[in-house]
Design a protein around this motif. Structure first.
Motif, short mmCIF file in Angstrom:
data_model
loop_
_atom_site.label_atom_id
_atom_site.label_comp_id
_atom_site.label_asym_id
_atom_site.label_seq_id
_atom_site.Cartn_x
_atom_site.Cartn_y
_atom_site.Cartn_z
N LEU A 102 1.03 -1.71 -0.18
CA LEU A 102 -0.12 -0.13 0.04
C LEU A 102 0.87 1.40 0.30
O LEU A 102 0.41 2.43 -0.96
N TRP A 103 1.72 1.43 0.53
CA TRP A 103 3.05 2.52 1.25
C TRP A 103 3.43 2.68 0.05
O TRP A 103 3.87 3.35 -0.97
N SER A 104 3.89 1.44 -0.74
CA SER A 104 4.80 1.03 -2.51
C SER A 104 4.11 2.06 -3.40
O SER A 104 4.25 2.83 -4.11
N TYR A 105 2.36 1.71 -3.11
CA TYR A 105 1.76 2.30 -4.08
C TYR A 105 1.53 3.83 -4.55
O TYR A 105 1.48 4.39 -5.21
N LEU A 106 1.29 4.26 -2.92
CA LEU A 106 1.27 5.89 -3.17
C LEU A 106 2.64 6.63 -3.64
O LEU A 106 1.76 7.80 -3.44
#
Length: 385
Positions: free
Chosen positions: A369-373
């Protein structure tokens, strides 16, 4: 996990932020304003958790909680319909089904199917879990009104008619503890409620105050600041939808319990913005005292259980708590991105500060999730440095 799937999930979670702007007819218990459907959904889920000892053995409490978290999402499109207003309920049901298909249809197909099925089961109110959820949905506005010292006379009339001949009249047989306590509060009965039941209802009435605790984060339409009740609802929905991105094996039912209660101490301690400057030790002492008082309202068994669960969330060491913390931290990030910076501008937040105070906590529980953002974050900070 594909980026398209995560994009669909976040689009759904952003869209349902609109439930926070849907007004109901019931006032919050301090009489200052009417309740909105998002904070109502959080309060109902908390009702299910706290009143679970009174559910029939064949009730799945966590299915009931899921139902109550999502049951009013259709009101984003069709609005709320007070029970005392003459209404074509068949026409409303048709419109709500269209709304349900649109809103849940924003999700990946498997999740859309599952959530639509839960919503449909709640609406049919035929299974034990759906009936329990419905009874709570009927009970909460009654107690909200009866605990409100400034309630309009017309609202008391609605409660009395509802209990006497309306839909809530079935509670006399189906949920006698609720019906008995409500009629006593109305002065219709001298029968004292069972001590533990009264303590649980008194706790739920006190927790209504969380709806008046304002946070630094605004709604996704930037119209006002979010309150901690509707925030708790939203991150519960975040957890349900994004659970598959957890980096550790976690138990969703325990995560939901943590999320439902995690901010209750803010009733006494207030919200402390993550990007503000605080005396951490002093803040911890204030929150511990708040936890003593708030959980102390409950009967001993629930007091011990929920206090321990709150402590576990705060420590953020167990797999369940790590994921719950990551979801709690990521929701304001997405709200700020949707509002062109939001509290980042107000608190002059740098990219490094975001990583230091938020990013690593999200990445610890949901790294994908953090990587996607990252792309959206790089773009925003590059334009606003």
């Amino acid at each position: 996990m594909s980026a398209d799937r995560l994009e669909q999930q976040l689009a759904f979670l952003t869209e349902i932020d609109r439930l926070k702007t849907v007004e109901r007819s019931t006032q919050i218990t301090d009489g200052s304003r009417v309740e909105n459907s998002a904070e109502h959904s959080w309060h109902l889920a908390l009702y299910a958790l706290i009143l679970s000892p009174y559910a029939a053995e064949n009730v799945d409490i966590f299915l009931s909680i899921r139902m109550l978290l999502l049951h009013d999402l259709v009101e984003i499109d069709v609005g709320d319909h007070p029970i005392d207003v003459q209404t074509d309920w068949a026409a409303v049901a048709e419109k709500e089904l269209v709304a349900a298909k649109r809103i849940f249809g924003l999700l990946p197909n498997d999740q859309a199917h599952d959530l639509l099925a839960i919503w449909t089961e709640f609406e049919a109110a035929e299974t034990p879990s759906a009936k329990f959820a419905k009874y709570l949905d009927w009970s909460q506005p009654i107690f909200m009104t009866l605990f409100n010292p400034d309630r309009p006379d017309a609202h008391i009339d609605v409660v009395m008619n509802n209990l006497e001949t309306g839909r809530a009249s079935v509670l006399r047989q189906e949920f006698p503890e609720v019906h008995s306590y409500a009629t006593r509060l109305l002065g219709w009965s001298d029968t004292a409620p069972e001590k533990d039941f009264q303590a649980r209802i008194d706790f739920l009435a006190e927790m209504d105050k969380l709806k008046s605790v304002l946070r630094a984060t605004t709604l996704c339409d930037a119209s006002r600041r979010e309150n901690s009740g509707e925030h708790s609802w939203h991150i519960a929905m975040y957890a349900l939808i994004l659970g598959e991105h957890a980096d550790r094996p976690m138990r969703m039912d325990r995560v939901l319990k943590m999320i439902l209660i995690h901010d209750l101490v803010e009733i006494d301690a207030g919200d402390k913005p993550i990007h503000g400057d605080h005396d951490t030790a002093k803040m911890a002492m204030i929150e511990q005292a708040a936890a003593d008082r708030i959980f102390g309202i409950l009967p001993t068994d629930q007091r011990i259980e929920l206090r321990a669960l709150w402590e576990e969330f705060e420590a953020a060491e167990s797999d369940d708590a790590v994921f719950a913390k990551s979801i709690d931290r990521v929701q304001p990030v997405i709200a700020n991105l949707e509002t062109g910076g939001g509290s980042w501008i107000e608190y002059n937040v740098s990219r490094q500060q975001l990583e230091d105070r938020v990013g690593w906590k999200v990445a610890k529980g949901a790294p994908a999730l953090w990587s996607y953002l990252q792309g959206r974050l790089r773009s925003w900070f590059a334009q606003n440095a």
